[in-house]
Write an enzyme that holds these catalytic residues in place. Structure first.
Site, short mmCIF file in Angstrom:
data_model
loop_
_atom_site.label_atom_id
_atom_site.label_comp_id
_atom_site.label_asym_id
_atom_site.label_seq_id
_atom_site.Cartn_x
_atom_site.Cartn_y
_atom_site.Cartn_z
CG HIS A 137 -1.74 1.18 1.42
ND1 HIS A 137 -3.02 1.29 0.91
CD2 HIS A 137 -1.49 2.35 2.07
CE1 HIS A 137 -3.50 2.49 1.24
NE2 HIS A 137 -2.60 3.15 1.94
CD GLU A 138 2.10 3.76 3.54
OE1 GLU A 138 2.55 4.84 3.10
OE2 GLU A 138 0.95 3.68 4.01
CD GLU A 200 -5.37 5.75 2.16
OE1 GLU A 200 -5.31 4.68 2.77
OE2 GLU A 200 -4.36 6.41 1.87
ZN LIG Z 1 -2.61 5.18 2.36
#
Ligand SMILES: [Zn+2]
Length: 270
Positions: A137-138, A200
């Site tokens: 995710h990062e 996100e």
């Molecule tokens: Zn994030």
């Protein structure tokens, strides 16, 4: 012509000139800050954060963070090379460190591939695959240049559209804080700019593909985010606090993206 039109025109011009495509989702993101400026700021800030933090001495966990990070980084490089976008991270020198801070449920990647995980997130990741969800995710945020997009918007909104280098020389503290906020660094950021639902969701989607390519089962992202959503009442740091997307929406979206990532996982096992 009034000022509003002038400013609007300038912004449109900047958007046309400063747009870069996000891998996998192909959205065009605002990208006004030169990569070199972000990189030099990042190197400085990363050193500073490491100096001020207590690094974990738990060899097993430190090695797990490095191993997982490097596998995800390799997957990212291979993916970008296949799609002719390797220039995006050509100046990256990946580094993954584990910061000893059990109260901070956070992880982040600065430009140049400078990453940190806080020990506070380990009870939620539980194992290496859970950690791969977080790092995927990062690194997803990094590949999508979300930091540049947020920095561009913040410079327009908070610093009157100043260039990053100018802002830094005139108002070093404010600019430094802006940088930290934009990259979700640390536990106590003065003012929060939570990542948007769009960012996100893009980072989740790219992250699933990266973890799958690195040989981690992307389906494990669902129980990870379920564990995170049960973290009621805890003080949540910038990156993982965000109220958006709501946990149910996020998990529903992740379920939708898993079929896109799963073939890479199957292939990685052969
Ligand atoms: Zn994030």
């Amino acid at each position: 012509m009034n000022w509003f039109n002038v400013i609007l025109g300038m912004l449109l011009l900047l958007q046309v000139q400063g747009c870069v495509e996000v891998p996998i989702t192909h959205r065009k993101g605002l990208h006004l800050v030169p990569e070199t400026e972000l990189l030099s700021m990042s190197l400085q800030q990363y050193d500073d954060v490491l100096k001020k933090s207590k690094l974990s001495t738990d060899t097993r966990n430190v090695e797990m963070v490095r191993r997982t990070g490097n596998r995800i980084a390799k997957a990212a490089e291979a993916f970008l090379a296949e799609t002719g976008q390797q220039d995006k991270i050509k100046n990256y020198k990946w580094q993954f460190n584990l910061i000893q801070d059990d109260k901070t449920v956070n992880a982040w990647v600065m430009p140049g591939g400078k990453a940190a995980v806080y020990t506070g997130i380990l009870p939620y990741t539980q194992n290496e695959t859970g950690l791969a969800v977080v790092l995927g995710h990062e690194v997803g945020h990094a590949l999508a240049d979300h930091g540049n997009e947020r920095m561009s918007e913040a410079l327009i909104a908070n610093m009157g559209g100043m260039a990053l280098s100018v802002a830094f020389s005139r108002q070093p503290q404010q600019t430094q804080q802006l940088f930290m906020t934009v990259y979700g660094v640390g536990a106590n950021v003065g003012f929060l700019l939570p990542y948007s639902r769009l960012h996100e969701s893009e980072a989740d989607r790219i992250g699933l593909t990266l973890m799958a390519r690195a040989g981690y089962d992307p389906r494990e992202a669902i129980p990870f985010w379920e564990r995170m959503s049960k973290q009621e009442g805890a003080s949540r740091p910038p990156e993982f606090l965000s109220t958006h997307p709501a946990p149910e929406t996020r998990i529903a979206d992740i379920k939708k993206y898993i079929p896109e990532a799963l073939p890479y996982y199957d292939k990685s096992k052969k």
